[in-house]
Design an enzyme around this catalytic site. Structure first.
Site, PDB file in Angstrom:
ATOM      1  N   ALA A 175     -88.353  -7.278  62.579  1.00  0.00           N
ATOM      2  CA  ALA A 175     -88.725  -8.386  61.890  1.00  0.00           C
ATOM      3  C   ALA A 175     -88.628  -9.428  62.655  1.00  0.00           C
ATOM      4  O   ALA A 175     -87.735  -9.133  63.909  1.00  0.00           O
ATOM      5  CB  ALA A 175     -88.088  -8.606  60.487  1.00  0.00           C
ATOM      6  N   LYS A 176     -89.338 -10.571  62.839  1.00  0.00           N
ATOM      7  CA  LYS A 176     -88.973 -11.817  63.359  1.00  0.00           C
ATOM      8  C   LYS A 176     -89.529 -12.917  62.685  1.00  0.00           C
ATOM      9  O   LYS A 176     -90.381 -12.920  61.796  1.00  0.00           O
ATOM     10  CB  LYS A 176     -89.510 -11.777  64.735  1.00  0.00           C
ATOM     11  CG  LYS A 176     -89.217 -12.620  65.702  1.00  0.00           C
ATOM     12  CD  LYS A 176     -88.069 -11.849  66.246  1.00  0.00           C
ATOM     13  CE  LYS A 176     -87.348 -12.589  67.712  1.00  0.00           C
ATOM     14  NZ  LYS A 176     -86.095 -11.893  68.223  1.00  0.00           N
TER      15      LYS A 176
END
Length: 331
Positions: A175-176
């Site tokens: 994720a980011k």
């Protein structure tokens, strides 16, 4: 307060006082024709042929929105990541159906949220959280505060996080996230309100065992502590202590890990040491240059010093220094 000016239908704004905009000038600014206080051709990217009538300030330069748009225009980072996936598929004969899954993100969240500034006016900000894949474990990835943050960049970095955790066999997904701001433009109190409001806007889209943010560009343990505190305040009291691991990279006092601060820089040095070992290269007495002297670069420089290597140049957003005789990373 910086004011805008109008000329030839363009919104002309002064260069931000932030380090990031100054860096753009150092990297791309190639002053051209000058005539008194008038100048044009801030760099070769500028298409405006006439002399600019804006006064040249004592420090920095003025930039128009037309120029900014050309400088900030980026090739699709996510598109480049997908090309890497295609190349890996051909080289390793990966299952094509699996690659189709890996080419897409699972969830993409864009939030617009209001934050009250120190002068009591409200500013609308935009934040992102992209969750790429959680087959191997909870989504995991950093949060960055940067004026170049956009959905394409976050999407690409979330994809890369999935690959990184899988390659080293860590039970996390990818994720980011981030907020489209320059932290240098805000006071510490404003940054706290921005962080807490962003966390509230994300709601239950993050959480332990589901999606765990971490520090990244322009974020640090303090930012993580604000996220942790805000998130835990939304949990029922009898469950709060079970949610301390909603973020990593938090202060030791908030349940963080010893050694986390230097971990990424330490990883860089481990890679250099392994390369030197494989190539029979003696690091003692070797010279090196560090580009970017934040948390990662500064720790890498200090740890390289322990190998007997000599730092001879450093560059970051404030400028660059060099000394052939050596620079002490601990100074």
């Amino acid at each position: 307060m910086r004011k805008s000016k109008q000329e030839n239908g363009l919104d002309l704004k002064p260069l931000s006082t932030s380090k990031e905009w100054k860096l753009l000038y150092y990297q791309h600014g190639r002053p051209g024709l000058e005539e008194g206080n008038k100048f044009r051709g801030l760099c070769n990217y500028c298409d405006i042929k006439s002399l600019c009538s804006l006064p040249k300030p004592k420090t920095g330069v003025w930039r128009c929105e037309h120029y900014r748009a050309k400088i900030w225009k980026k090739s699709g980072l996510h598109e480049n990541v997908l090309k890497l996936l295609e190349k890996a598929q051909d080289v390793n004969n990966f299952d094509r159906d699996i690659c189709k899954i890996m080419a897409e993100t699972m969830n993409e969240l864009v939030v617009h949220f209001p934050v009250k500034m120190d002068d009591d006016h409200v500013k609308m900000l935009t934040g992102f959280r992209v969750q790429h894949n959680n087959v191997l474990g909870p989504f995991k990835g950093g949060l960055r505060f940067h004026p170049m943050v956009d959905l394409d960049e976050i999407r690409a970095l979330a994809t890369l996080m999935t690959w990184k955790t899988a390659i080293v066999n860590i039970p996390f997904g990818g994720a980011k996230g981030g907020i489209h701001i320059d932290p240098a433009d805000f006071s510490p109190k404003e940054l706290e309100r921005i962080t807490r409001r962003f966390t509230f806007a994300l709601g239950n889209n993050i959480g332990p065992e589901y999606d765990i943010p971490a520090p990244d560009v322009n974020t640090n343990p303090q930012i993580m502590a604000w996220i942790q505190d805000t998130y835990m305040s939304t949990i029922s009291p009898n469950e709060r202590n079970r949610s301390m691991h909603v973020v990593t990279g938090k202060p030791i006092e908030s349940g963080g890990s010893v050694g986390r601060e230097k971990a990424t820089g330490q990883g860089v040095v481990f890679c250099i040491e392994k390369w030197a070992q494989d190539h029979g290269f003696n690091l003692k007495g070797a010279t090196y240059i560090v580009q970017g002297y934040g948390n990662v670069g500064s720790w890498a420089a200090r740890l390289m010093k322990m190998n007997g290597s000599k730092l001879i140049a450093v560059e970051d957003v404030t400028g660059a220094i060099k000394n052939k005789e050596g620079i002490d990373p601990d100074d």
